[in-house]
Write a protein that holds these residues in place. Structure first.
Motif, PDB file in Angstrom:
ATOM      1  N   ILE A   1      25.853  40.837  41.468  1.00 43.32           N
ATOM      2  CA  ILE A   1      26.908  40.901  40.457  1.00 43.32           C
ATOM      3  C   ILE A   1      27.583  39.536  40.329  1.00 43.32           C
ATOM      4  O   ILE A   1      27.801  39.031  39.223  1.00 43.32           O
ATOM      5  CB  ILE A   1      27.944  42.003  40.793  1.00 43.32           C
ATOM      6  CG1 ILE A   1      27.316  43.389  40.592  1.00 43.32           C
ATOM      7  CG2 ILE A   1      29.207  41.852  39.947  1.00 43.32           C
ATOM      8  CD1 ILE A   1      28.132  44.542  41.163  1.00 43.32           C
TER       9      ILE A   1
ATOM     10  N   GLU B   1      35.819  45.142  38.800  1.00 42.00           N
ATOM     11  CA  GLU B   1      35.266  46.231  37.994  1.00 42.00           C
ATOM     12  C   GLU B   1      33.932  45.879  37.339  1.00 42.00           C
ATOM     13  O   GLU B   1      33.324  46.701  36.658  1.00 42.00           O
ATOM     14  CB  GLU B   1      36.275  46.650  36.916  1.00 42.00           C
ATOM     15  CG  GLU B   1      37.499  47.353  37.470  1.00 42.00           C
ATOM     16  CD  GLU B   1      37.158  48.638  38.209  1.00 42.00           C
ATOM     17  OE1 GLU B   1      36.361  49.451  37.690  1.00 42.00           O
ATOM     18  OE2 GLU B   1      37.691  48.830  39.327  1.00 42.00           O
ATOM     19  N   THR B   2      33.446  44.668  37.580  1.00 43.11           N
ATOM     20  CA  THR B   2      32.176  44.232  36.998  1.00 43.11           C
ATOM     21  C   THR B   2      31.016  44.955  37.675  1.00 43.11           C
ATOM     22  O   THR B   2      31.039  45.212  38.871  1.00 43.11           O
ATOM     23  CB  THR B   2      32.021  42.704  37.161  1.00 43.11           C
ATOM     24  OG1 THR B   2      33.095  42.067  36.478  1.00 43.11           O
ATOM     25  CG2 THR B   2      30.708  42.211  36.597  1.00 43.11           C
ATOM     26  N   ARG B   3      30.025  45.286  36.886  1.00 38.20           N
ATOM     27  CA  ARG B   3      28.817  45.950  37.399  1.00 38.20           C
ATOM     28  C   ARG B   3      27.595  45.381  36.696  1.00 38.20           C
ATOM     29  O   ARG B   3      27.718  44.774  35.638  1.00 38.20           O
ATOM     30  CB  ARG B   3      28.912  47.462  37.245  1.00 38.20           C
ATOM     31  CG  ARG B   3      29.082  47.936  35.830  1.00 38.20           C
ATOM     32  CD  ARG B   3      29.230  49.455  35.681  1.00 38.20           C
ATOM     33  NE  ARG B   3      30.604  49.858  35.882  1.00 38.20           N
ATOM     34  CZ  ARG B   3      30.969  50.968  36.549  1.00 38.20           C
ATOM     35  NH1 ARG B   3      30.069  51.774  37.043  1.00 38.20           N
ATOM     36  NH2 ARG B   3      32.231  51.276  36.694  1.00 38.20           N
TER      37      ARG B   3
ATOM     38  N   ARG C   1      33.305  48.671  44.362  1.00 38.38           N
ATOM     39  CA  ARG C   1      32.695  49.842  45.015  1.00 38.38           C
ATOM     40  C   ARG C   1      31.517  49.421  45.890  1.00 38.38           C
ATOM     41  O   ARG C   1      31.291  50.012  46.954  1.00 38.38           O
ATOM     42  CB  ARG C   1      32.253  50.852  43.956  1.00 38.38           C
ATOM     43  CG  ARG C   1      31.748  52.149  44.516  1.00 38.38           C
ATOM     44  CD  ARG C   1      32.870  52.997  45.097  1.00 38.38           C
ATOM     45  NE  ARG C   1      32.321  54.260  45.524  1.00 38.38           N
ATOM     46  CZ  ARG C   1      32.464  54.762  46.747  1.00 38.38           C
ATOM     47  NH1 ARG C   1      33.199  54.135  47.635  1.00 38.38           N
ATOM     48  NH2 ARG C   1      31.908  55.893  47.070  1.00 38.38           N
TER      49      ARG C   1
ATOM     50  N   THR D   1      30.637  49.473  40.627  1.00 35.08           N
ATOM     51  CA  THR D   1      31.314  48.211  40.361  1.00 35.08           C
ATOM     52  C   THR D   1      31.201  47.301  41.581  1.00 35.08           C
ATOM     53  O   THR D   1      30.858  47.753  42.675  1.00 35.08           O
ATOM     54  CB  THR D   1      32.801  48.449  40.079  1.00 35.08           C
ATOM     55  OG1 THR D   1      33.414  48.989  41.262  1.00 35.08           O
ATOM     56  CG2 THR D   1      33.005  49.375  38.890  1.00 35.08           C
TER      57      THR D   1
END
Length: 168
Positions: A151, A43-45, A55, A52
């Motif tokens: 990221i 979920e880190t962006r 994604r 994210t």
């Protein structure tokens, strides 16, 4: 010497998806060593309005497989994979590589002018094979691949240029 549409797409996608799999292994090791939940990592962006990490991974695989399928006259694949862990994303990458490995040069070469229909909400966008690859698919593929890499670099995963480029 000319190069074919197949040569600049499918083998390139397969190579860089393999590199991404290697990078994802490093991310899993990092998460384990730092005791970071994989869901947090996924979920880190980089910025609040950006996708994210998870994604970004999805978009990389989507661009490679959907384009290649449409150009080869096949329906884009729908992988039935739950995407909640790094292992799930590894399975998505593997499924994408397996799908791409089944596409032969003869299915893509000569399709430079082929019209491809791309559903966009309630509309359908019509694009030509080569132009779409060069002006949309490859830039987007590399954009999302680079964002995923960035990221990981941003949170301290030790990946470098050689991880991104892989072995020639």
């Amino acid at each position: 010497m000319s190069i074919s549409l197949y040569q600049v797409s499918v083998p390139v996608f397969i190579k860089f998806l393999g590199n991404l799999s290697h990078i994802l292994d490093k991310a899993a090791t990092f998460a384990s060593e730092k005791k970071i939940e994989q869901s947090v990592l996924l979920e880190t962006r980089l910025y609040p309005n950006m996708f994210t990490f998870g994604r970004q991974l999805q978009r990389v695989t989507d661009h490679a497989t959907s384009y290649s399928a449409r150009l080869a006259g096949l329906p884009p694949p729908a992988f039935d994979i739950s995407l909640t862990s790094i292992a799930d994303y590894q399975a998505l990458i593997k499924a994408s590589i397996d799908f791409l490995s089944g596409i032969e040069a003869g299915q893509i070469d000569g399709q430079e002018s082929r019209e491809i229909s791309i559903p966009r909400g309630t509309e359908v966008r019509i694009v030509q094979g080569q132009q779409h690859l060069l002006n949309n698919i490859l830039p987007n593929f590399y954009f999302h691949l680079t964002a995923a890499y960035a990221i990981l670099r941003n949170i301290g995963v030790e990946v470098g240029k050689q991880d991104f480029l892989g072995k020639s």
